[in-house]
Design a protein around this motif. Sequence first.
Motif, short mmCIF file in Angstrom:
data_model
loop_
_atom_site.label_atom_id
_atom_site.label_comp_id
_atom_site.label_asym_id
_atom_site.label_seq_id
_atom_site.Cartn_x
_atom_site.Cartn_y
_atom_site.Cartn_z
N GLU A 93 8.61 5.84 9.04
CA GLU A 93 7.75 6.45 8.03
C GLU A 93 8.27 7.79 7.51
OE1 GLU A 93 3.90 7.64 9.32
OE2 GLU A 93 4.57 8.37 11.27
N LEU A 115 1.23 10.12 -1.59
CA LEU A 115 1.84 10.55 -0.34
C LEU A 115 2.79 11.73 -0.54
CD1 LEU A 115 2.60 7.06 1.27
CD2 LEU A 115 0.89 8.71 2.02
N ALA A 166 4.42 -3.66 5.52
CA ALA A 166 4.43 -2.46 4.68
C ALA A 166 5.72 -1.67 4.88
CB ALA A 166 3.22 -1.59 5.00
N THR A 167 6.20 -1.61 6.12
CA THR A 167 7.46 -0.91 6.40
C THR A 167 8.63 -1.62 5.75
OG1 THR A 167 6.56 -0.19 8.53
CG2 THR A 167 8.94 0.00 8.23
N GLY A 192 2.67 5.82 -3.31
CA GLY A 192 3.81 6.71 -3.14
C GLY A 192 3.61 8.08 -3.75
N ASN A 197 0.67 8.80 7.04
CA ASN A 197 0.97 7.62 6.20
C ASN A 197 0.18 6.39 6.63
OD1 ASN A 197 2.84 9.07 4.68
ND2 ASN A 197 4.54 8.54 6.03
N TYR A 198 -0.10 6.28 7.93
CA TYR A 198 -0.77 5.07 8.41
C TYR A 198 -2.15 4.89 7.82
CZ TYR A 198 -3.53 7.98 11.63
OH TYR A 198 -4.39 8.92 12.16
N VAL A 216 8.94 -1.22 1.84
CA VAL A 216 9.52 0.03 1.34
C VAL A 216 11.03 -0.11 1.18
CG1 VAL A 216 9.92 2.47 1.87
CG2 VAL A 216 7.68 1.44 2.32
N VAL A 239 -2.30 2.34 4.96
CA VAL A 239 -2.29 0.93 5.39
C VAL A 239 -3.64 0.55 5.98
CG1 VAL A 239 -1.17 -0.76 6.89
CG2 VAL A 239 0.19 1.07 5.84
N SER A 298 0.80 -1.22 0.00
CA SER A 298 0.00 0.00 0.00
C SER A 298 0.83 1.28 0.00
CB SER A 298 -0.95 0.00 1.21
OG SER A 298 -0.23 -0.11 2.42
N ILE A 299 1.89 1.33 0.81
CA ILE A 299 2.71 2.55 0.87
C ILE A 299 3.41 2.80 -0.47
CG2 ILE A 299 4.71 3.63 1.95
CD1 ILE A 299 2.30 3.64 3.73
N PHE A 354 10.05 7.34 4.19
CA PHE A 354 9.37 6.63 3.11
C PHE A 354 9.48 7.39 1.78
CE2 PHE A 354 6.18 4.15 5.96
CZ PHE A 354 7.22 3.31 6.33
#
Length: 278
Positions: free
Chosen positions: A271, A101, A167-168, A98, A108-109, A171, A112, A93-94, A274
């Motif tokens: 985050e 964002l 998700a973290t 991108g 950012n959360y 990235v 997700v 998702s992140i 990111f």
Amino acid sequence: MKHFIETVRARYHYAWVVLKGLVKTDFKLRYQGSFLGVAWSVLQPLMLFCVMYLVFARFLRMTDGTPSYPVVLLLGISSWQFFSEATSVGLRSIVDRGDLLRKIHFPNYIVVVSATMSSLISYGINTVVVLVFALFNKVTFTWRILLLPLDVIQLYVLTLGVTFLLATMYVYFRDILHIWDVLQQALFYSVPIVYPLVMVLNFKSYGHMVAKVMMLNPIAQTIQDIRHNFIAPASTPTVWNQIGNPLIQAIPVLLTLALFVSGVFVFRKYEKKFAEIM
């Protein structure tokens, strides 16, 4: 108290508006261009259920011997489908969002959470289908159905915590996508979803010990609890009725909280970088 509520509302109002918009968009885009559209959120687990039922229940005779087992099987598949789908979509998702964002400023959360919420909506639809099957199968509901929302909340908290971690990592390390696909397959067969836990309990030597260890897995614990409280309290083993020690019973719940806290902590810690990395 009123002042506190107003403060919280003012602080998270913008985040809530963005979250609702992203959830609606994600849910619509998921079935965009599909002839059957949203119906796939029901048809996919139903077709998987048919395959699993024919292979494991009919051909391999993996059943707990109760008339309600087909509904129990469908409920387990739907619950696993939610966990699998939410983590797989949330993992990307992140990175997938991108560009958004970088252009629009919002927490950012939310990206997700919106990915997992879309899967939760599909899970809600599937649960209604399971309820219809249960009624046709003449399942007798008990007061334990009142505990079902708590079980679903625990499953969602567990899923969200794992998704934050994935998700973290995605990235920074794109290989995590392929690793998670393999781990999901191993995890799927390590918990009693397509086979009843009774089969493990009936092993001659270490059946009870293996079953108890399996139920300490929070995914197995939540799915068994959902089955127990919703469909079959008399025939579904859980950590609560198979293990007498309250401290051991609490392990899956504590693991769920630990995964969620760890996921939030790791996500919040990294985050800020990111946008730079993406």
